[in-house]
Design a protein around this motif. Sequence first.
Motif, PDB file in Angstrom:
ATOM      1  N   SER A 137       0.823  -1.208   0.000  1.00  0.00           N
ATOM      2  CA  SER A 137       0.000   0.000   0.000  1.00  0.00           C
ATOM      3  C   SER A 137       0.862   1.265   0.000  1.00  0.00           C
ATOM      4  O   SER A 137       0.545   2.234  -0.694  1.00  0.00           O
ATOM      5  CB  SER A 137      -0.994  -0.002   1.166  1.00  0.00           C
ATOM      6  N   GLU A 138       1.962   1.247   0.736  1.00  0.00           N
ATOM      7  CA  GLU A 138       2.893   2.386   0.718  1.00  0.00           C
ATOM      8  C   GLU A 138       3.497   2.532  -0.686  1.00  0.00           C
ATOM      9  O   GLU A 138       3.627   3.636  -1.209  1.00  0.00           O
ATOM     10  CB  GLU A 138       4.000   2.181   1.755  1.00  0.00           C
ATOM     11  N   MET A 140      -0.642  -5.645   2.295  1.00  0.00           N
ATOM     12  CA  MET A 140      -0.795  -5.831   0.849  1.00  0.00           C
ATOM     13  C   MET A 140       0.407  -6.575   0.299  1.00  0.00           C
ATOM     14  O   MET A 140       1.536  -6.108   0.406  1.00  0.00           O
ATOM     15  CB  MET A 140      -0.946  -4.482   0.132  1.00  0.00           C
ATOM     16  N   LEU A 189      -0.147  -5.846  -4.998  1.00  0.00           N
ATOM     17  CA  LEU A 189       0.412  -4.598  -5.524  1.00  0.00           C
ATOM     18  C   LEU A 189       0.486  -4.665  -7.047  1.00  0.00           C
ATOM     19  O   LEU A 189       0.077  -3.729  -7.742  1.00  0.00           O
ATOM     20  CB  LEU A 189       1.803  -4.343  -4.926  1.00  0.00           C
ATOM     21  N   GLU A 202      -2.893  -4.218  -8.598  1.00  0.00           N
ATOM     22  CA  GLU A 202      -3.315  -2.808  -8.518  1.00  0.00           C
ATOM     23  C   GLU A 202      -2.595  -1.963  -9.571  1.00  0.00           C
ATOM     24  O   GLU A 202      -3.205  -1.115 -10.213  1.00  0.00           O
ATOM     25  CB  GLU A 202      -3.032  -2.242  -7.117  1.00  0.00           C
TER      26      GLU A 202
END
Length: 126
Positions: free
Chosen positions: A39-40, A62, A67, A70
């Motif tokens: 997420s970061e 995540m 990742l 996404e």
Amino acid sequence: MDKNTSVLIVDDYKTMLRIIRNLLKQLEFENVEEATDGSEALAKMRAGNFGLVISDWNMAPMTGLDLLKEVRADARLKHTPFIMITAESKTENVVAAKAAGVSNYIVKPFNAETLKGKIEKVMANA
């Protein structure tokens, strides 16, 4: 291989981030940023402009695979070269990563030469 490419390395294990950063330094990549989870990393990617992502598979909350999914679903990010790193060489993981659109795959442990070869391959296809 453009050594000025901005590289984002993603791993929840600080020691691994340091190892990857040092390998990239050996390969003369200086423009390297870090994220400690998916997420970061996604937030940094949406805010910045990276020419390559090198991400660990096993992270929480995540994962590297989440990742990757996404990134591939995001119109602005979907063409970013993405190398997945994992300790597991299970066939189903490789298949899942390929299905999600991974650019290349590295199984730990690896050295600068292996990393260089993978980066050259994905950059040539970018």
